[in-house]
Design a protein around this motif. Sequence first.
Motif, PDB file in Angstrom:
ATOM      1  N   GLN A 108      -8.620 -16.658 -39.305  1.00  0.00           N
ATOM      2  CA  GLN A 108      -7.789 -15.470 -39.104  1.00  0.00           C
ATOM      3  C   GLN A 108      -8.586 -14.314 -38.519  1.00  0.00           C
ATOM      4  O   GLN A 108      -8.135 -13.630 -37.590  1.00  0.00           O
ATOM      5  CB  GLN A 108      -7.162 -15.042 -40.426  1.00  0.00           C
TER       6      GLN A 108
ATOM      7  N   LEU B 157       0.390 -15.859 -38.755  1.00  0.00           N
ATOM      8  CA  LEU B 157       1.331 -16.042 -39.860  1.00  0.00           C
ATOM      9  C   LEU B 157       1.168 -17.420 -40.498  1.00  0.00           C
ATOM     10  O   LEU B 157       1.258 -17.559 -41.731  1.00  0.00           O
ATOM     11  CB  LEU B 157       2.758 -15.858 -39.359  1.00  0.00           C
TER      12      LEU B 157
ATOM     13  N   SER C  48      -2.258 -10.092 -40.448  1.00  0.00           N
ATOM     14  CA  SER C  48      -0.979 -10.314 -39.762  1.00  0.00           C
ATOM     15  C   SER C  48      -0.202  -9.013 -39.590  1.00  0.00           C
ATOM     16  O   SER C  48       0.415  -8.783 -38.542  1.00  0.00           O
ATOM     17  CB  SER C  48      -0.148 -11.338 -40.548  1.00  0.00           C
TER      18      SER C  48
END
Length: 384
Positions: free
Chosen positions: A105, A54, A249
């Motif tokens: 990520q 996040l 996410s």
Amino acid sequence: MLSLQAASIFSTTIEAILYGYSVFMFTLAMYIMLRDKSRRKVNYAMVAAGCSLLALATAEMAVNIARVYQGFVSKGPTMQGGPEAYFASVSEATFVLKSCLYNVQTLVLDAVVIYRTYVVWQTVLIVIVPIIGWCGLLAGSIGLNIALATASSHESDVFAVQTGQWITSVYSLTLATNLSSTMLLAFKIWTVTRRSAQYRSSNILTPVLRVIIESGAIYSMTITAALISFVVKSNGVYILLDLISPIISIVFNMLIIRIGIASERSFGGGASDTNQGTWAAAVASERVGLRRRQDSSYALKDLKVEITQVVEDDSEYMRSPQDADTDADAGSPVSLSGISFARPEAHAGYKGAPLGMSSVDLEKLPSETGSTNRSARASDHEIV
């Protein structure tokens, strides 16, 4: 052809919508994993992974907003070629930073999927290929960002050979790593679910398997679409690249939320470890339960005992009235006969003394007809 200015506006708008949805799912996932910490063991590795994903998505969202402002207001209008030249520059600091955030990520998500696969299989040999793919992805990400930062002659062309080969390799490696890990994970859960289906009507792992397939399909289709768009040299790759950040996410939190809801329904809010959202604990619990049911398969069968005849001794009619009155007050012995079992194998192992049925004395049954020999049948008395 879609212009880079339009692609920047579209991608930032859609990313903002998906980012809001990812924040909502992150809140639910953290609630599921952190509730009742005094009674449950919290998986802090998953908590850290969710928070980092996040945070990276938030940073990339902020970078995209800054790029829109610089491209249309502060920096783009002063450049030769206008805002279009600003968004086309791959060596721009904000573009390189956004690429770094996306690569981190991707590395975190693929590492989490590999970790989940290892927890379910409990062997390193199964995840050797995904680990090799993850190491290749790490090397490719480093090479890509170096190529973007040092681009000079081709800084306005992201599809140039110097950067294009790195981007293609990164997309391909993340797709192969995530897809292979997801398939191994789904296959293991499917085998456990199929084996335990014969022992229970409902299975907590069925919704887990479904959401694993769904989340893996969402991420894989997004990466595949981005890879195809880049190969055909379409500016739509900029839109897809910005969408991947919140999708990562969302995909991570989907599984935690789904297993948390399934655990709540299955255990009724009890103190089960699976209620904390650690789906791996649910898989381990299901495997332990399956092993116990297989080791004690006979205990699952019902033992049915049928009393087919009750014989009352009315010998008081053969004696004097004084003795009959005394026996009527004290009760006379009653014997049971005709005891049978629903299964022959149970009869061989449990007849006689083990069940305490070799000689049974009951109080005298009330006499309604006065007959010397009465028969009664009692059936469907199950001992589980």
